[in-house]
Design an enzyme around this catalytic site. Structure first.
Site, PDB file in Angstrom:
ATOM      1  N   GLY A  22       0.780  -1.346   0.157  1.00 46.19           N
ATOM      2  CA  GLY A  22      -0.053   0.169  -0.044  1.00 46.19           C
ATOM      3  C   GLY A  22       0.907   1.228  -0.001  1.00 46.19           C
ATOM      4  O   GLY A  22       2.122   1.087   0.246  1.00 46.19           O
ATOM      5  N   SER A  23       0.280   2.459  -0.007  1.00 46.58           N
ATOM      6  CA  SER A  23       1.064   3.621  -0.465  1.00 46.58           C
ATOM      7  C   SER A  23       1.786   4.126   0.974  1.00 46.58           C
ATOM      8  O   SER A  23       2.708   4.765   1.017  1.00 46.58           O
ATOM      9  CB  SER A  23       0.119   4.778  -0.805  1.00 46.58           C
ATOM     10  OG  SER A  23      -1.008   4.862   0.152  1.00 46.58           O
TER      11      SER A  23
ATOM     12  N   GLU B 155       3.414   2.206   2.784  1.00 44.66           N
ATOM     13  CA  GLU B 155       4.776   1.621   3.083  1.00 44.66           C
ATOM     14  C   GLU B 155       5.450   1.331   1.710  1.00 44.66           C
ATOM     15  O   GLU B 155       6.579   0.585   1.696  1.00 44.66           O
ATOM     16  CB  GLU B 155       4.610   0.232   3.627  1.00 44.66           C
ATOM     17  CG  GLU B 155       3.739  -0.669   3.018  1.00 44.66           C
ATOM     18  CD  GLU B 155       2.050  -0.437   3.322  1.00 44.66           C
ATOM     19  OE1 GLU B 155       1.994   0.367   4.156  1.00 44.66           O
ATOM     20  OE2 GLU B 155       1.329  -1.223   2.734  1.00 44.66           O
TER      21      GLU B 155
ATOM     22  N   GLU C  33      -4.636  -9.742   3.262  1.00 43.77           N
ATOM     23  CA  GLU C  33      -3.645  -9.975   4.221  1.00 43.77           C
ATOM     24  C   GLU C  33      -3.821 -11.098   5.108  1.00 43.77           C
ATOM     25  O   GLU C  33      -2.741 -11.451   5.684  1.00 43.77           O
ATOM     26  CB  GLU C  33      -3.819  -8.674   4.936  1.00 43.77           C
ATOM     27  CG  GLU C  33      -3.290  -7.324   4.365  1.00 43.77           C
ATOM     28  CD  GLU C  33      -4.091  -6.696   3.451  1.00 43.77           C
ATOM     29  OE1 GLU C  33      -5.239  -7.298   3.108  1.00 43.77           O
ATOM     30  OE2 GLU C  33      -3.807  -5.836   2.702  1.00 43.77           O
TER      31      GLU C  33
ATOM     32  N   HIS D 166      -0.725  -3.497   5.023  1.00 46.39           N
ATOM     33  CA  HIS D 166      -1.090  -1.962   4.714  1.00 46.39           C
ATOM     34  C   HIS D 166      -1.942  -1.461   5.872  1.00 46.39           C
ATOM     35  O   HIS D 166      -2.785  -1.866   6.019  1.00 46.39           O
ATOM     36  CB  HIS D 166      -1.658  -2.032   3.352  1.00 46.39           C
ATOM     37  CG  HIS D 166      -2.275  -0.758   3.044  1.00 46.39           C
ATOM     38  ND1 HIS D 166      -1.288   0.205   2.783  1.00 46.39           N
ATOM     39  CD2 HIS D 166      -3.403  -0.240   2.499  1.00 46.39           C
ATOM     40  CE1 HIS D 166      -1.968   1.366   2.488  1.00 46.39           C
ATOM     41  NE2 HIS D 166      -3.075   0.994   2.272  1.00 46.39           N
TER      42      HIS D 166
ATOM     43  N   HIS E 251     -13.167 -28.112  23.804  1.00 51.26           N
ATOM     44  CA  HIS E 251     -13.958 -27.458  23.031  1.00 51.26           C
ATOM     45  C   HIS E 251     -15.338 -27.407  23.588  1.00 51.26           C
ATOM     46  O   HIS E 251     -16.037 -26.294  23.431  1.00 51.26           O
ATOM     47  CB  HIS E 251     -14.095 -28.240  21.728  1.00 51.26           C
ATOM     48  CG  HIS E 251     -14.536 -27.436  20.564  1.00 51.26           C
ATOM     49  ND1 HIS E 251     -14.840 -28.070  19.409  1.00 51.26           N
ATOM     50  CD2 HIS E 251     -15.398 -26.297  20.512  1.00 51.26           C
ATOM     51  CE1 HIS E 251     -15.593 -27.404  18.475  1.00 51.26           C
ATOM     52  NE2 HIS E 251     -15.856 -26.156  19.273  1.00 51.26           N
TER      53      HIS E 251
ATOM     54  N   GLY F 109      -8.194 -22.761  16.108  1.00 50.51           N
ATOM     55  CA  GLY F 109      -9.642 -23.082  15.640  1.00 50.51           C
ATOM     56  C   GLY F 109     -10.264 -22.252  14.563  1.00 50.51           C
ATOM     57  O   GLY F 109     -11.129 -22.429  13.840  1.00 50.51           O
TER      58      GLY F 109
HETATM   59  C1  LIG Z   1     -12.933 -18.054  10.672  1.00 56.56           C
HETATM   60  C2  LIG Z   1     -14.102 -19.132  11.227  1.00 56.56           C
HETATM   61  N1  LIG Z   1     -15.086 -19.135  10.911  1.00 56.56           N
HETATM   62  C3  LIG Z   1     -16.113 -19.852  11.316  1.00 56.56           C
HETATM   63  C4  LIG Z   1     -15.844 -20.914  11.980  1.00 56.56           C
HETATM   64  C5  LIG Z   1     -16.829 -22.014  12.487  1.00 56.56           C
HETATM   65  N2  LIG Z   1     -16.576 -23.175  11.706  1.00 56.56           N
HETATM   66  C6  LIG Z   1     -16.096 -24.130  12.355  1.00 56.56           C
HETATM   67  S1  LIG Z   1     -16.045 -25.518  11.659  1.00 56.56           S
HETATM   68  C7  LIG Z   1     -16.874 -24.984  10.248  1.00 56.56           C
HETATM   69  C8  LIG Z   1     -17.432 -25.478   9.118  1.00 56.56           C
HETATM   70  C9  LIG Z   1     -16.055 -25.973   8.120  1.00 56.56           C
HETATM   71  O1  LIG Z   1     -16.500 -26.473   6.831  1.00 56.56           O
HETATM   72  P1  LIG Z   1     -15.510 -27.406   5.906  1.00 56.56           P
HETATM   73  O2  LIG Z   1     -14.367 -26.970   6.100  1.00 56.56           O
HETATM   74  O3  LIG Z   1     -16.296 -27.795   4.682  1.00 56.56           O
HETATM   75  O4  LIG Z   1     -15.629 -28.654   7.137  1.00 56.56           O
HETATM   76  P2  LIG Z   1     -16.717 -29.747   7.478  1.00 56.56           P
HETATM   77  O5  LIG Z   1     -17.332 -29.160   8.576  1.00 56.56           O
HETATM   78  O6  LIG Z   1     -17.753 -29.908   6.269  1.00 56.56           O
HETATM   79  O7  LIG Z   1     -15.814 -30.778   7.705  1.00 56.56           O
HETATM   80  C10 LIG Z   1     -17.238 -23.615  10.510  1.00 56.56           C
HETATM   81  C11 LIG Z   1     -17.894 -22.588   9.802  1.00 56.56           C
HETATM   82  C12 LIG Z   1     -14.521 -20.871  12.513  1.00 56.56           C
HETATM   83  N3  LIG Z   1     -14.024 -22.170  13.155  1.00 56.56           N
HETATM   84  N4  LIG Z   1     -13.411 -20.114  12.083  1.00 56.56           N
END
Ligand SMILES: Cc1ncc(C[n+]2csc(CCOP(=O)(O)OP(=O)(O)O)c2C)c(N)n1
Length: 536
Positions: free
Chosen positions: A39-40, A42, A61, A84, A291, A410
């Site tokens: 970006g400008s 940097e 990013e 940026h 979890h 996660g």
């Molecule tokens: C940035 C982010 N957004 C949302 C989630 C919530 N999330 C956990 S598992 C999942 C589904 C992922 O789908 P996919 O990669 O197709 O795998 P599948 O569950 O079908 O095995 C989501 C949206 C997350 N963990 N991270």
């Protein structure tokens, strides 16, 4: 006048500019790549880049940060990143959160407006630039003067590289690059923390007295180079080895006779899995990563626990037990010197992996079995396919250090760019990304970087038409329906080819072997979309 032009004029007067000193600093610390999106604010940093540096461009990013994260984790060195101003850092925040949890040493620079404009809220101004990335940086700074930019970067480097490692950020005003500056001295980092010998003496006595000790290993073992020492320790104690729940790296050979499996991320299943043990020694992992809430008891009733980690947050945040701060590798070596190896029970054969018959439909289990048969044992695997994780554990044993990477936070969107970063770091080692269809779409334009830099990488997309993990969780919670989880109408072959990446699709289990074989033998970036069979 550009930074480089003024560098020349300054150099002729015998002085270097901030820009020249920063590149000298980067050279002396082995950082010859800039992962960035320009970006400008940097611009002077990467115009007329010295010929011994390369710029690795990511088209958003979050991709830049994840590529650099994998580069740092795979190489064990710091990676240099440029984002940026505020908007670029904002896009990168999800990956920054993951890099922080992954303990990836990233030196992130962000652009800032010229100092003379800062009081007047200029266009592209980064307000409170050192507050914005918190709490997912170990340290953040906007240097008080242009002359202190190189010193700030040196300090940032030392913060990032000390264990527990992690990202740091320096916000650099545009006007600073062409200012004169003094060189910074190279200072080597040696950051392994030795454990208190008295604590190891006492631990060795407890371990010798334990009837049935078990080990729980986390990513800290692989990060610390503690793989071999951990195998030796497990064998000397004849202790079963569990992988800590949701571990982002592999820290123990998964076909070793003492390998016990992967701990679930909820109580009381985790405590039950540990079985009939009286002493749990946790190496390089939190106690524990859950979890889901619910249940009572973290370890089997009556069992003792000791945690060794170089991360004070692990020790302070442990649910129970004694904590010893220090390097897992040094600790394992230290314990080995203090105990008498046990000879019983005898170690028998490698772990058996079940075999599935070939069928028309493709399940995650069958995919992993096929890939295990065909892939080079040397390959690096980056995984982000949530509901296929159990199948990975059962059918796809990892047996090498620095052979497996996943998001520790996660947060999804890490896997694809991380695989590109790994392939650029280790061009001589095959890299395989295994992604869910949903996960891949958070950062699908990382394929552009793979193509642009000819990363030798196979991307496998396990397409089940949606966010199965969320669908499953909703079902477990007795929900009647769940919205926002179906993403079925995606053509991954077309998406890959549109970015210049070779691609194929397979929906038939009888063809999977030959399809995978052909792609594994290929070179450069290639993608295989696997259409999974519908659950019955
Ligand atoms: C940035 C982010 N957004 C949302 C989630 C919530 N999330 C956990 S598992 C999942 C589904 C992922 O789908 P996919 O990669 O197709 O795998 P599948 O569950 O079908 O095995 C989501 C949206 C997350 N963990 N991270």
């Amino acid at each position: 006048m550009t930074g480089r032009t003024s560098e020349l004029s300054s150099a002729t007067q015998g002085r270097k500019t901030v820009s020249g000193v920063v590149f000298d600093f980067m050279r002396s610390h082995g950082m010859d790549r800039i992962f960035g999106n320009p970006g400008s604010t940097e611009l002077p940093m990467f115009t007329d880049l010295p010929s011994d540096f390369s710029y690795v461009l990511g088209l958003q990013e979050s991709i830049v940060v994840a590529m650099a994260d994998a580069y740092a984790q795979v190489s064990g060195r710091a990676a240099f990143v440029n984002l940026h101003s505020a908007a670029g850092l904002g896009h990168g925040m999800g990956s920054l959160y993951t890099a922080y949890r992954n303990r990836a040493p990233l030196i992130i620079t962000t652009g800032q407006q010229s100092r003379e404009l800062l009081l007047h809220d200029p266009f592209l101004f980064a307000e409170n630039p050192t507050e914005f990335p918190k709490p997912y940086v170990k340290w953040a700074c906007e240097p008080p003067t242009p002359q202190s930019v190189p010193q700030a970067l040196a300090r940032a480097y030392h913060m990032a590289m000390q264990h527990p490692r992690g990202p740091v950020l320096v916000s650099i005003p545009l006007s600073d690059w062409s200012e004169p500056a003094e060189p910074v001295e190279f200072r080597a980092v040696s950051s392994s923390i030795g454990c208190d010998p008295a604590a190891l003496d006492a631990l060795a006595v407890r371990l010798e007295a334990a009837r049935r000790p078990v080990l729980v290993v986390g990513s800290g073992v692989d990060i610390d180079g503690g793989w071999n020492a951990t195998v030796e320790l497990a064998e000397a104690l004849r202790a079963k080895v569990w992988v800590s729940s949701l571990s982002s790296r592999c820290s123990f050979p998964e076909r070793h006779p003492l390998f016990a499996g992967f701990l679930p991320a909820h109580q009381p299943a985790l405590a039950n899995a540990l079985g009939d043990t009286d002493f749990v020694l946790v190496l390089g992992a939190p106690v524990f990563t859950y979890h889901f809430a619910g249940g009572r008891g973290h370890v089997p009733a009556g069992a003792d626990l000791c945690l060794i980690s170089d991360d004070p947050a692990h020790i302070a945040g442990a649910a129970l037990g004694q904590g010893i701060r220090g390097s897992v590798r040094l600790a394992a070596e230290g314990i080995l010197q203090r105990i008498t190896p046990r000879a019983q029970p005898a170690l028998v054969g490698p772990r058996e992996i079940p075999r599935l018959p070939i069928c028309e439909g493709i399940t995650p289990e069958f995919f992993y079995q096929t890939l295990t048969d065909l892939r080079s044992k040397d390959s690096i695997v980056v995984e982000e396919a949530p509901t296929a994780r159990d199948a990975l554990h059962d059918f796809f044993p990892i047996e090498r250090p620095r052979g497996f990477f996943a998001t520790a936070s996660g947060g999804l969107g890490y896997g694809l760019p991380a695989a590109v970063g790994a392939a650029l770091t280790r061009p001589e080692q095959p890299v395989i990304a295994i992604l869910g269809d949903g996960s891949s779409m958070y950062s699908i334009q990382a394929l552009w970087s793979a193509v642009e830099y000819d990363a030798d990488l196979l991307v496998v997309i396990l397409n089940n038409g949606g966010y199965a993990a969320l669908r499953d969780m909703a079902k477990m919670g007795q929900a009647q329906r769940i919205d926002g989880v179906d993403i079925g109408h995606l053509d991954f072959v077309a998406i890959a080819e549109a970015q210049g990446c070779r691609a194929a699709r397979c929906a038939d289990g009888r063809e999977l072997g030959s399809c995978l074989q052909a792609l594994l033998q290929g070179k450069g970036p290639r993608l295989l979309e696997i259409v999974l069979t519908e659950e019955t």
